[in-house]
Every structure is written in structure tokens, then in C-alpha cells.
Design a protein around this motif. Structure first.
Motif, PDB file in Angstrom:
ATOM      1  N   PRO A  88       0.838  -1.199   0.000  1.00  0.00           N
ATOM      2  CA  PRO A  88       0.000   0.000   0.000  1.00  0.00           C
ATOM      3  C   PRO A  88       0.876   1.253   0.000  1.00  0.00           C
ATOM      4  N   ILE A  89       0.390   2.292  -0.598  1.00  0.00           N
ATOM      5  CA  ILE A  89       1.091   3.572  -0.628  1.00  0.00           C
ATOM      6  C   ILE A  89       0.434   4.469   0.411  1.00  0.00           C
ATOM      7  N   GLU A  90       1.183   4.901   1.378  1.00  0.00           N
ATOM      8  CA  GLU A  90       0.650   5.752   2.442  1.00  0.00           C
ATOM      9  C   GLU A  90       0.319   7.146   1.914  1.00  0.00           C
ATOM     10  N   ARG A  91       1.244   7.743   1.170  1.00  0.00           N
ATOM     11  CA  ARG A  91       1.063   9.074   0.614  1.00  0.00           C
ATOM     12  C   ARG A  91       1.757   9.156  -0.727  1.00  0.00           C
ATOM     13  N   SER A  92       1.288  10.079  -1.556  1.00  0.00           N
ATOM     14  CA  SER A  92       1.968  10.349  -2.821  1.00  0.00           C
ATOM     15  C   SER A  92       1.641  11.775  -3.246  1.00  0.00           C
ATOM     16  N   ALA A  93       2.380  12.256  -4.208  1.00  0.00           N
ATOM     17  CA  ALA A  93       2.063  13.563  -4.777  1.00  0.00           C
ATOM     18  C   ALA A  93       0.680  13.465  -5.420  1.00  0.00           C
ATOM     19  N   PRO A  94      -0.182  14.456  -5.217  1.00  0.00           N
ATOM     20  CA  PRO A  94      -1.550  14.379  -5.749  1.00  0.00           C
ATOM     21  C   PRO A  94      -1.598  14.140  -7.257  1.00  0.00           C
ATOM     22  N   GLY A  95      -0.748  14.789  -8.014  1.00  0.00           N
ATOM     23  CA  GLY A  95      -0.752  14.598  -9.462  1.00  0.00           C
ATOM     24  C   GLY A  95      -0.386  13.181  -9.858  1.00  0.00           C
ATOM     25  N   TYR A  96       0.554  12.589  -9.141  1.00  0.00           N
ATOM     26  CA  TYR A  96       0.962  11.211  -9.423  1.00  0.00           C
ATOM     27  C   TYR A  96      -0.198  10.253  -9.159  1.00  0.00           C
ATOM     28  N   ALA A  97      -0.854  10.408  -8.021  1.00  0.00           N
ATOM     29  CA  ALA A  97      -1.988   9.533  -7.685  1.00  0.00           C
ATOM     30  C   ALA A  97      -3.091   9.659  -8.727  1.00  0.00           C
ATOM     31  N   ALA A  98      -3.373  10.879  -9.162  1.00  0.00           N
ATOM     32  CA  ALA A  98      -4.405  11.087 -10.181  1.00  0.00           C
ATOM     33  C   ALA A  98      -4.006  10.414 -11.493  1.00  0.00           C
ATOM     34  N   TRP A  99      -2.727  10.508 -11.854  1.00  0.00           N
ATOM     35  CA  TRP A  99      -2.245   9.867 -13.087  1.00  0.00           C
ATOM     36  C   TRP A  99      -2.415   8.347 -13.007  1.00  0.00           C
ATOM     37  N   VAL A 100      -2.005   7.742 -11.882  1.00  0.00           N
ATOM     38  CA  VAL A 100      -2.150   6.283 -11.715  1.00  0.00           C
ATOM     39  C   VAL A 100      -3.610   5.883 -11.813  1.00  0.00           C
ATOM     40  N   ARG A 101      -4.481   6.597 -11.120  1.00  0.00           N
ATOM     41  CA  ARG A 101      -5.911   6.280 -11.187  1.00  0.00           C
ATOM     42  C   ARG A 101      -6.432   6.408 -12.613  1.00  0.00           C
ATOM     43  N   GLY A 102      -6.035   7.463 -13.304  1.00  0.00           N
ATOM     44  CA  GLY A 102      -6.478   7.673 -14.673  1.00  0.00           C
ATOM     45  C   GLY A 102      -5.998   6.603 -15.639  1.00  0.00           C
ATOM     46  N   GLU A 103      -4.767   6.179 -15.486  1.00  0.00           N
ATOM     47  CA  GLU A 103      -4.194   5.180 -16.393  1.00  0.00           C
ATOM     48  C   GLU A 103      -4.711   3.773 -16.123  1.00  0.00           C
ATOM     49  N   THR A 104      -5.253   3.535 -14.943  1.00  0.00           N
ATOM     50  CA  THR A 104      -5.783   2.213 -14.622  1.00  0.00           C
ATOM     51  C   THR A 104      -7.312   2.194 -14.667  1.00  0.00           C
TER      52      THR A 104
END
Length: 108
Positions: A88-104
Motif C-alpha cells: 500500500p502507498i501511504e502518501r503520494s504527490a496528488p498529481g501522481y496519484a491522479a495519473w495512476v488512477r487515470g491510467e488504470t
């Protein structure tokens, strides 16, 4: 806790890691795969201590896609019992998290 995850897996060869990694990105189960350099693994198998060179990979995915990703990696993997684990990822940069969600396909 973040809604993204990293799935760690090891493979018997770089070719296998690249083939499976590309397939997971194509299927949108992973946004990205980092294929790392060779690692030395020491483990017990069939009662004997073994040593092998393996290729580690980190798959970036959404938490909702992680189970499907793990199953898809396992289905394509050459090992009888592949090491595939979700971190699990505890925290990430908001833009990175949005990119991962978008790409998956998990939304942005």
C-alpha cells in the motif's frame, strides 16, 4: 491511506519481466512498471537452500485494480509459486496519484 498501490514481483528473466510488464500496462491494470536490475535471491525450495538471479519489478496501480493485476501477473508467470505482493502507498504527490488512477481506469 492512499487509493494507489505498488505491486512487487520477481521474474526469472528480464524478457519475462518486460513481456508481462508491457501486457499489464496495455491491459490498464498498471499505469507504469519499473523493471529493476538483477537481484540475488536466496530461498528454501523443496527442502534445499537455493540461490538464483531474478529480475524485480514494481507495478504502479490503483488499489481497486491490484487484485486483478496480481491475478493477471500470476497467470502469465513462469514460476509455480511466483512472489507477487501488494504494497500500500501511504502518501503520494496528488498529481501522481491522479495519473495512476487515470491510467488504470479508476478515475482521476
Amino acid at each position: 491511506m492512499s487509493d494507489i498501490a505498488t505491486v512487487y514481483a520477481v521474474f526469472g528473466s528480464r524478457d519475462e519481466a518486460e513481456r508481462i510488464g508491457r501486457a499489464m500496462v496495455e491491459k490498464r491494470l498498471a499505469a507504469c512498471v519499473n523493471i529493476l536490475g538483477p537481484v540475488q535471491s536466496v530461498y528454501r525450495w523443496d527442502g534445499a537452500i537455493e540461490r538464483a538471479e531474478e529480475i524485480a519489478a514494481l507495478f504502479k496501480t490503483s488499489a481497486t485494480a491490484a487484485d486483478a493485476l496480481i491475478a493477471a501477473i500470476a497467470a502469465m508467470h513462469s514460476y509455480d509459486v511466483p512472489a507477487i505482493c501488494q504494497w500500500p502507498i501511504e502518501r503520494s504527490a496528488p498529481g501522481y496519484a491522479a495519473w495512476v488512477r487515470g491510467e488504470t481506469g479508476s478515475g482521476a
